[in-house]
Design an enzyme around this catalytic site. Sequence first.
Site, mmCIF file in Angstrom:
data_model
loop_
_atom_site.group_PDB
_atom_site.id
_atom_site.type_symbol
_atom_site.label_atom_id
_atom_site.label_comp_id
_atom_site.label_asym_id
_atom_site.label_seq_id
_atom_site.Cartn_x
_atom_site.Cartn_y
_atom_site.Cartn_z
ATOM 1 N N LYS A 1 0.895 -1.172 0.000
ATOM 2 C CA LYS A 1 0.000 0.000 0.000
ATOM 3 C C LYS A 1 0.930 1.219 0.000
ATOM 4 C CE LYS A 1 -4.255 1.609 2.169
ATOM 5 N NZ LYS A 1 -5.008 1.935 0.962
HETATM 6 N N1 PMP Z 1 -7.210 -1.582 -3.831
HETATM 7 C C1 PMP Z 1 -6.722 -0.349 -3.585
HETATM 8 C C2 PMP Z 1 -5.916 0.339 -4.638
HETATM 9 C C3 PMP Z 1 -6.963 0.271 -2.356
HETATM 10 O O1 PMP Z 1 -6.494 1.495 -2.102
HETATM 11 C C4 PMP Z 1 -7.736 -0.410 -1.392
HETATM 12 C C5 PMP Z 1 -7.993 0.255 -0.064
HETATM 13 N N2 PMP Z 1 -6.986 -0.045 0.856
HETATM 14 C C6 PMP Z 1 -8.234 -1.688 -1.703
HETATM 15 C C7 PMP Z 1 -7.946 -2.241 -2.931
HETATM 16 C C8 PMP Z 1 -9.063 -2.451 -0.709
HETATM 17 O O2 PMP Z 1 -8.274 -2.828 0.395
HETATM 18 P P1 PMP Z 1 -8.871 -2.943 1.857
HETATM 19 O O3 PMP Z 1 -10.081 -3.793 1.760
HETATM 20 O O4 PMP Z 1 -7.784 -3.594 2.624
HETATM 21 O O5 PMP Z 1 -9.189 -1.569 2.315
#
Ligand code: PMP
Length: 288
Positions: free
Chosen positions: A152
């Site tokens: 991330k």
């Molecule tokens: N893809 C991206 C590019 C994101 O920014 C997120 C948000 N974190 C997600 C998928 C979904 O991840 P999560 O369910 O862990 O928030």
Amino acid sequence: MFEKLKGWIWINGEVIPCEEANVHIINHGLHYASSVFEGIRVYGGKIFKAKEHFERFKKSANYLNFDVSFSVETLMEQAQRLLEKNNLQDAYIRPIAWCGTRSMKVSTNHMDVNVAIALWNWETKPYANEGISLVVSSWRRPDPRSAPVHSKAAGLYMISSLAKAESENKNFDDALMLDCAGNVAESTVSNVFFVKNGVLYTPIPDSFLNGITRLTVIDIAKSLGIEVVETTILLSDMENFQECFLTGTALEIRPVQKITGEDHVWNFNERTIVDKIWEKFHQMTRGF
Ligand code: PMP
């Protein structure tokens, strides 16, 4: 003052007032995107999936060749403490780690790493069952050989920002992004699911984040006896899908009504499976 800039922030082990938490302009993270972050929800004073998020936080940094020295347990404890100090019940927690000012050489080797946790109020909203509109983005997720796609990493949000702005400029709610091979990948800050004849389909997370909400939804589906298939999905497959929805920390679970491609519009009028999954997710997060 902007509401998010008030209150207390945790930085490198200390709790200080938000307005005193500043960085220097000559800063590696700012110039070279040596920065990773998390987005975590708090429901009724309880941090949702705290361990999973802080584990991913540390891994995200490792993909970028630096370390978050604080343990997952310490980060969890400090986030909880900060939440109480800011007196918040429903909130969004934003941990961030970045390389600092020690050097402006491009490598992250031997850099000073800063870690901070910010948070702000985020009210839980009712389920938006009517569905949003997506446009197929002209921006694609990068080749996993060109970017740390499972991190991330702040740098990867350049692509999400561009795709989201493009969708807004075209009057859509969000974008559907393809991977570099042209397969359906994800949305700008969320993962995507489809339903065909009671079976849940979702792309294999080989070029994008394997979201914590995505994994939660897969577990919920399995517990409900719904078959889950992780597979390659093409735009042409969307013809056969009856439901579509997005999952992510910010959006939670959000039905999609319509996806607009270059020469085709796909409509998703059913909500049977997504509503069932939402009910369980609601119980997990709101506790009833
Ligand atoms: N893809 C991206 C590019 C994101 O920014 C997120 C948000 N974190 C997600 C998928 C979904 O991840 P999560 O369910 O862990 O928030």
